[in-house]
Write a protein that holds these residues in place. Sequence first.
Motif, PDB file in Angstrom:
ATOM      1  N   GLY A  23       0.826  -1.197   0.000  1.00 31.44           N
ATOM      2  CA  GLY A  23       0.000   0.000   0.000  1.00 31.44           C
ATOM      3  C   GLY A  23       0.860   1.247   0.000  1.00 31.44           C
ATOM      4  O   GLY A  23       1.858   1.317  -0.702  1.00 31.44           O
ATOM      5  N   ALA A  24       0.496   2.230   0.795  1.00 32.06           N
ATOM      6  CA  ALA A  24       1.229   3.504   0.845  1.00 32.06           C
ATOM      7  C   ALA A  24       2.363   3.443   1.867  1.00 32.06           C
ATOM      8  O   ALA A  24       2.669   4.426   2.530  1.00 32.06           O
ATOM      9  N   ALA A  25       2.996   2.291   2.004  1.00 34.93           N
ATOM     10  CA  ALA A  25       4.066   2.120   2.987  1.00 34.93           C
ATOM     11  C   ALA A  25       5.203   1.298   2.392  1.00 34.93           C
ATOM     12  O   ALA A  25       5.026   0.587   1.408  1.00 34.93           O
ATOM     13  N   GLN A  26       6.348   1.414   3.016  1.00 35.74           N
ATOM     14  CA  GLN A  26       7.518   0.607   2.680  1.00 35.74           C
ATOM     15  C   GLN A  26       8.099   0.091   3.985  1.00 35.74           C
ATOM     16  O   GLN A  26       7.971   0.727   5.038  1.00 35.74           O
ATOM     17  N   TYR A  27       8.766  -1.051   3.915  1.00 33.46           N
ATOM     18  CA  TYR A  27       9.447  -1.569   5.100  1.00 33.46           C
ATOM     19  C   TYR A  27      10.574  -0.628   5.514  1.00 33.46           C
ATOM     20  O   TYR A  27      11.212   0.007   4.676  1.00 33.46           O
ATOM     21  N   THR A  28      10.854  -0.578   6.812  1.00 29.33           N
ATOM     22  CA  THR A  28      12.040   0.105   7.295  1.00 29.33           C
ATOM     23  C   THR A  28      13.255  -0.722   6.886  1.00 29.33           C
ATOM     24  O   THR A  28      13.126  -1.875   6.460  1.00 29.33           O
ATOM     25  N   CYS A  29      14.447  -0.153   7.011  1.00 28.47           N
ATOM     26  CA  CYS A  29      15.668  -0.841   6.585  1.00 28.47           C
ATOM     27  C   CYS A  29      15.873  -2.186   7.275  1.00 28.47           C
ATOM     28  O   CYS A  29      16.411  -3.112   6.676  1.00 28.47           O
ATOM     29  N   ASP A  30      15.443  -2.307   8.535  1.00 31.79           N
ATOM     30  CA  ASP A  30      15.615  -3.571   9.249  1.00 31.79           C
ATOM     31  C   ASP A  30      14.380  -4.473   9.157  1.00 31.79           C
ATOM     32  O   ASP A  30      14.314  -5.510   9.808  1.00 31.79           O
ATOM     33  N   GLY A  81       1.528   3.145  -3.713  1.00 30.96           N
ATOM     34  CA  GLY A  81       1.444   4.421  -4.388  1.00 30.96           C
ATOM     35  C   GLY A  81       1.427   5.564  -3.403  1.00 30.96           C
ATOM     36  O   GLY A  81       1.284   5.370  -2.202  1.00 30.96           O
ATOM     37  N   GLY A  82       1.595   6.750  -3.938  1.00 31.14           N
ATOM     38  CA  GLY A  82       1.607   7.946  -3.114  1.00 31.14           C
ATOM     39  C   GLY A  82       2.476   8.997  -3.766  1.00 31.14           C
ATOM     40  O   GLY A  82       2.567   9.072  -4.993  1.00 31.14           O
ATOM     41  N   PHE A  83       3.156   9.769  -2.928  1.00 27.44           N
ATOM     42  CA  PHE A  83       3.929  10.906  -3.416  1.00 27.44           C
ATOM     43  C   PHE A  83       5.359  10.857  -2.891  1.00 27.44           C
ATOM     44  O   PHE A  83       5.592  10.552  -1.727  1.00 27.44           O
ATOM     45  N   SER A  84       6.296  11.164  -3.756  1.00 24.49           N
ATOM     46  CA  SER A  84       7.716  11.080  -3.451  1.00 24.49           C
ATOM     47  C   SER A  84       8.164  12.189  -2.510  1.00 24.49           C
ATOM     48  O   SER A  84       7.730  13.329  -2.627  1.00 24.49           O
ATOM     49  N   SER A  85       9.080  11.840  -1.611  1.00 22.00           N
ATOM     50  CA  SER A  85       9.738  12.866  -0.798  1.00 22.00           C
ATOM     51  C   SER A  85      11.053  13.287  -1.455  1.00 22.00           C
ATOM     52  O   SER A  85      11.656  14.271  -1.053  1.00 22.00           O
ATOM     53  N   LEU A  86      11.493  12.547  -2.493  1.00 19.73           N
ATOM     54  CA  LEU A  86      12.744  12.863  -3.189  1.00 19.73           C
ATOM     55  C   LEU A  86      12.545  13.733  -4.421  1.00 19.73           C
ATOM     56  O   LEU A  86      13.387  14.566  -4.732  1.00 19.73           O
ATOM     57  N   TYR A  87      11.456  13.533  -5.138  1.00 19.76           N
ATOM     58  CA  TYR A  87      11.273  14.174  -6.440  1.00 19.76           C
ATOM     59  C   TYR A  87      10.066  15.113  -6.449  1.00 19.76           C
ATOM     60  O   TYR A  87       8.986  14.753  -5.981  1.00 19.76           O
ATOM     61  N   VAL A  99      -2.527  15.275  -7.931  1.00 22.44           N
ATOM     62  CA  VAL A  99      -1.075  15.347  -7.806  1.00 22.44           C
ATOM     63  C   VAL A  99      -0.708  16.762  -7.383  1.00 22.44           C
ATOM     64  O   VAL A  99      -1.031  17.718  -8.075  1.00 22.44           O
ATOM     65  N   GLY A 100      -0.060  16.867  -6.242  1.00 28.70           N
ATOM     66  CA  GLY A 100       0.350  18.168  -5.722  1.00 28.70           C
ATOM     67  C   GLY A 100       1.728  18.557  -6.219  1.00 28.70           C
ATOM     68  O   GLY A 100       2.036  18.434  -7.400  1.00 28.70           O
ATOM     69  N   SER A 101       2.596  18.938  -5.307  1.00 25.26           N
ATOM     70  CA  SER A 101       3.920  19.439  -5.671  1.00 25.26           C
ATOM     71  C   SER A 101       4.971  18.337  -5.778  1.00 25.26           C
ATOM     72  O   SER A 101       6.105  18.603  -6.165  1.00 25.26           O
ATOM     73  N   ARG A 102       4.616  17.089  -5.439  1.00 26.96           N
ATOM     74  CA  ARG A 102       5.570  15.985  -5.450  1.00 26.96           C
ATOM     75  C   ARG A 102       5.220  14.968  -6.531  1.00 26.96           C
ATOM     76  O   ARG A 102       4.069  14.855  -6.949  1.00 26.96           O
ATOM     77  N   ARG A 103       6.185  14.203  -6.956  1.00 33.95           N
ATOM     78  CA  ARG A 103       6.010  13.156  -7.972  1.00 33.95           C
ATOM     79  C   ARG A 103       5.034  12.104  -7.442  1.00 33.95           C
ATOM     80  O   ARG A 103       5.221  11.536  -6.373  1.00 33.95           O
ATOM     81  N   GLY A 104       3.972  11.861  -8.195  1.00 36.44           N
ATOM     82  CA  GLY A 104       2.994  10.844  -7.832  1.00 36.44           C
ATOM     83  C   GLY A 104       3.251   9.543  -8.568  1.00 36.44           C
ATOM     84  O   GLY A 104       3.666   9.536  -9.719  1.00 36.44           O
ATOM     85  N   VAL A 105       3.048   8.433  -7.879  1.00 34.17           N
ATOM     86  CA  VAL A 105       3.159   7.105  -8.486  1.00 34.17           C
ATOM     87  C   VAL A 105       1.991   6.251  -8.018  1.00 34.17           C
ATOM     88  O   VAL A 105       1.439   6.503  -6.954  1.00 34.17           O
ATOM     89  N   PRO A 106       1.569   5.279  -8.774  1.00 34.80           N
ATOM     90  CA  PRO A 106       2.143   4.776 -10.017  1.00 34.80           C
ATOM     91  C   PRO A 106       1.652   5.554 -11.238  1.00 34.80           C
ATOM     92  O   PRO A 106       0.722   6.340 -11.152  1.00 34.80           O
ATOM     93  N   ASP A 107       2.291   5.260 -12.372  1.00 37.09           N
ATOM     94  CA  ASP A 107       1.895   5.861 -13.646  1.00 37.09           C
ATOM     95  C   ASP A 107       0.922   4.967 -14.399  1.00 37.09           C
ATOM     96  O   ASP A 107       0.028   5.453 -15.080  1.00 37.09           O
TER      97      ASP A 107
END
Length: 174
Positions: A23-30, A81-87, A99-107
């Motif tokens: 969903g709108a989440a990713q696993y943490t590094c650990d 999906g969601g909005f990038s904090s990098l782009y 879509v606001g000021s950040r890159r939205g995914v998926p395409d």
Amino acid sequence: MLFRSNKANARGVTLFAGSGDQGAAQYTCDYSSFIKAVSTPASDPDVTGVGGTELEADLKTGAYRNESVWNEPDLSLAGGGGFSSLYSRPAFQNGVEGVGSRRGVPDVSYSASANDGVLVAWGSSGTPGSVFWVFGGTSAGGPQWAGIGAIADQSAHRRLGNINPELYALSDAA
């Protein structure tokens, strides 16, 4: 660019990446918990992010019935999906509702259901003979879109590179 994707696009290479399966989440590094985030490299503007759907079709004829966002809570899986904090929002997403000021995914999206996934014969699994597996998730959609991209390259008689601007232009024409 973070992944040198612009150099690949400049050589005519079209890049696809799954937008995530949580969903709108990713696993943490650990891998101990989740954070609200979009998947990288799918969020890179030079990459076409592939989301997931659940396709319902007639099992005998293949006729399309309907399609919805992929969500299999019993397996703890859902389209990402969601909005990038990098782009920042790329120009090709200007004017896209939501879509606001950040890159939205998926395409784009493709069938990602783990229950109705892609049937794969895998002969190197360590088991004598071929073994059949069913794969699902947005990472199954990336290779399928790569096949569509290869057909598009052949039809155009050239390598297309970053298809995102053209994809969004097509949606404006519809």
